[in-house]
Design a protein around this motif. Structure first.
Motif, short mmCIF file in Angstrom:
data_model
loop_
_atom_site.label_atom_id
_atom_site.label_comp_id
_atom_site.label_asym_id
_atom_site.label_seq_id
_atom_site.Cartn_x
_atom_site.Cartn_y
_atom_site.Cartn_z
N ASP A 1 -4.72 1.35 -9.18
CA ASP A 1 -6.17 1.10 -9.30
C ASP A 1 -6.58 0.90 -10.75
O ASP A 1 -7.33 -0.02 -11.09
CB ASP A 1 -6.96 2.28 -8.71
N GLU B 1 0.85 -1.21 0.00
CA GLU B 1 0.00 0.00 0.00
C GLU B 1 0.88 1.24 0.00
O GLU B 1 1.91 1.28 0.68
CB GLU B 1 -0.89 -0.05 1.24
N HIS B 2 0.47 2.23 -0.77
CA HIS B 2 1.20 3.49 -0.93
C HIS B 2 2.62 3.26 -1.47
O HIS B 2 3.53 4.04 -1.21
CB HIS B 2 1.23 4.28 0.39
N ASP C 1 2.86 2.35 -4.88
CA ASP C 1 2.84 2.50 -6.36
C ASP C 1 3.48 3.80 -6.81
O ASP C 1 4.30 3.82 -7.73
CB ASP C 1 1.43 2.30 -6.96
N TYR D 1 -3.52 12.47 0.97
CA TYR D 1 -2.87 11.59 -0.02
C TYR D 1 -1.78 12.38 -0.75
O TYR D 1 -0.62 11.93 -0.85
CB TYR D 1 -3.92 11.08 -1.02
C1 GLA Z 1 -5.27 4.94 -3.78
C2 GLA Z 1 -4.52 5.33 -5.06
C3 GLA Z 1 -3.53 4.24 -5.49
C4 GLA Z 1 -2.63 3.84 -4.33
C5 GLA Z 1 -3.45 3.57 -3.06
C6 GLA Z 1 -2.58 3.32 -1.87
O1 GLA Z 1 -6.08 3.82 -4.02
O2 GLA Z 1 -5.43 5.58 -6.10
O3 GLA Z 1 -2.78 4.68 -6.59
O4 GLA Z 1 -1.65 4.80 -4.11
O5 GLA Z 1 -4.34 4.63 -2.76
O6 GLA Z 1 -1.84 2.16 -2.04
#
Ligand code: GLA
Length: 387
Positions: free
Chosen positions: A172, A34-35, A37, A222
């Motif tokens: 995503d 997670e976080h 990408d 974010y």
């Molecule tokens: C959201 C973003 C993704 C990713 C996640 C965290 O879903 O759209 O690109 O960064 O958060 O992993």
């Protein structure tokens, strides 16, 4: 029961008196990573059985007519005025997708589109990416612009950046477009090389527990996290050649060049560096079918997201803590960007019903909010469902 595609076709024909192309694009889960990408690390997502459906046909003029079936809202604009609109979310995902064709030099005529989706909004299941991917895919078909899937993923991501203002990574949209039934995708977000890893969980279910909160902090925090990560990279790069992202950074480098400068930036970037390693060994667990080792890493990811990366919230922490000692729960963590949405839980089938029956009333009592749940299956990515 009438399928979403049938419902959409009927609504479209009633409104526009034409037969549309219908495209389905799913939401996603992410097992671990997670976080990572937008830090050029790895992710391990999969497309699920909840999806956005768009019905689209081209027009002779330059008007765009959009309708969201579930919300009973409509929106129209001329192609000449294509820009992000305030106060509404869903038209931006579709307009942002359309704008990408113009940017590529494709001549975009007006179009009609009707949208329906059973991906819950704000649940961290990428409902917006699903709409962006479905729209890009449908327009690519209708315009015969021959854009390949990977480029469509990038166009859908740009739609989110430019029209929704969230500087998301690629996970995503990639998962929605490229998903494969019964497989998770191990994606290297630096090279975009990927492989499908079989995800056949005998007797284990993927349970999503939806907090039903989305704190307003979500998109601003974010973008702040992204900047914090970039700052750490800059500080390291001033001393170490060849460092372009947190993918290139080690904890030793953080000790030397980041911790002395700023504790918060250190904690954020340390989480990411650890998470990139955790995912790689989590993939090995999956290949060896050692779910219990993978599950432990999911809990570790949650703890890092909560205490180091600072993107969890009371409701998410409560849901994860509550299942931590449940012998039927192999692993659990918050999923996606954070500040609300779902937790993902790997649960032994025999304990599933009891878990839901006990956690739901307890959560609702404690949080004064409904707890919804979904048992997700892993499905294919974006596809045409009706020509
Ligand atoms: C959201 C973003 C993704 C990713 C996640 C965290 O879903 O759209 O690109 O960064 O958060 O992993």
């Amino acid at each position: 029961m009438i399928s979403p595609a049938d419902r959409l076709a009927k609504a479209f024909e009633d409104e526009f008196h034409q037969k549309p192309l219908i495209v389905r694009s799913p939401g996603r889960v992410n097992i671990i990573g997670e976080h990572t990408d937008y830090n050029e690390g790895f992710v391990l997502p999969a497309a699920i059985d909840k999806a956005a459906y768009v019905a689209v046909s081209l027009r002779e003029d330059d008007e765009i007519h959009l309708r969201a079936l579930d919300l009973q809202e409509s929106f129209s604009v001329s192609i000449r005025d294509l820009r992000p609109v305030g106060d509404v979310s869903w038209p931006n995902y579709m307009l942002g997708a359309a704008a990408q064709f113009i940017k590529r030099g494709v001549k975009l005529p007006g179009f009609n589109a009707v949208l329906t989706s059973d991906v819950p909004m704000g649940a961290g299941l990428s409902s917006s990416a699903a709409v962006e991917c479905a729209t890009v895919f449908a327009l690519n078909e209708l315009l015969k612009s021959n854009v390949d899937r990977l480029t469509m993923v990038q166009m859908a991501q740009k739609a989110e950046h430019e029209f929704a203002g969230v500087m998301c990574g690629i996970m995503d949209q990639f998962a929605s477009m490229m998903g494969k039934k019964d497989h998770v995708i191990k994606l290297d977000c630096r090279s975009l090389a990927f492989e499908y890893v079989p995800f056949r969980l005998e007797g284990v279910k993927v349970l999503l527990l939806n907090t039903n909160v989305k704190h307003s902090l979500a998109s601003s925090e974010y973008n702040t996290r992204r900047k914090e990560c970039e700052r750490a990279v800059e500080w390291v790069r001033a001393h170490v050649a060849g460092v372009n992202s947190l993918r290139d950074v080690t904890e030793d480098m953080l000790d030397r060049y980041v911790l002395p400068q700023d504790k918060t930036v250190d904690m954020r970037s340390r989480f990411v560096v650890q998470e990139i390693t955790r995912l790689q060994s989590g993939c090995e667990d999956l290949r060896r079918n050692d779910l219990s080792a993978l599950g432990k890493k999911m809990f570790a990811t949650h703890d890092g997201l909560s205490t180091m990366y600072g993107v969890s919230c009371r409701e998410l922490d409560w849901l994860v803590d509550r299942v931590r000692d449940n012998p039927s729960v192999i692993g659990a963590r918050m999923m996606g960007g954070g500040f609300g949405g779902c937790t993902i839980n790997l649960v032994k089938e025999e304990g599933l019903e009891d878990l839901i029956a006990s956690i739901k009333p307890a959560y609702e009592r404690e949080m004064k909010l409904p707890l919804t749940h979904y048992v997700a299956s892993i499905e294919n990515g974006t596809e045409v469902v009706r020509l």
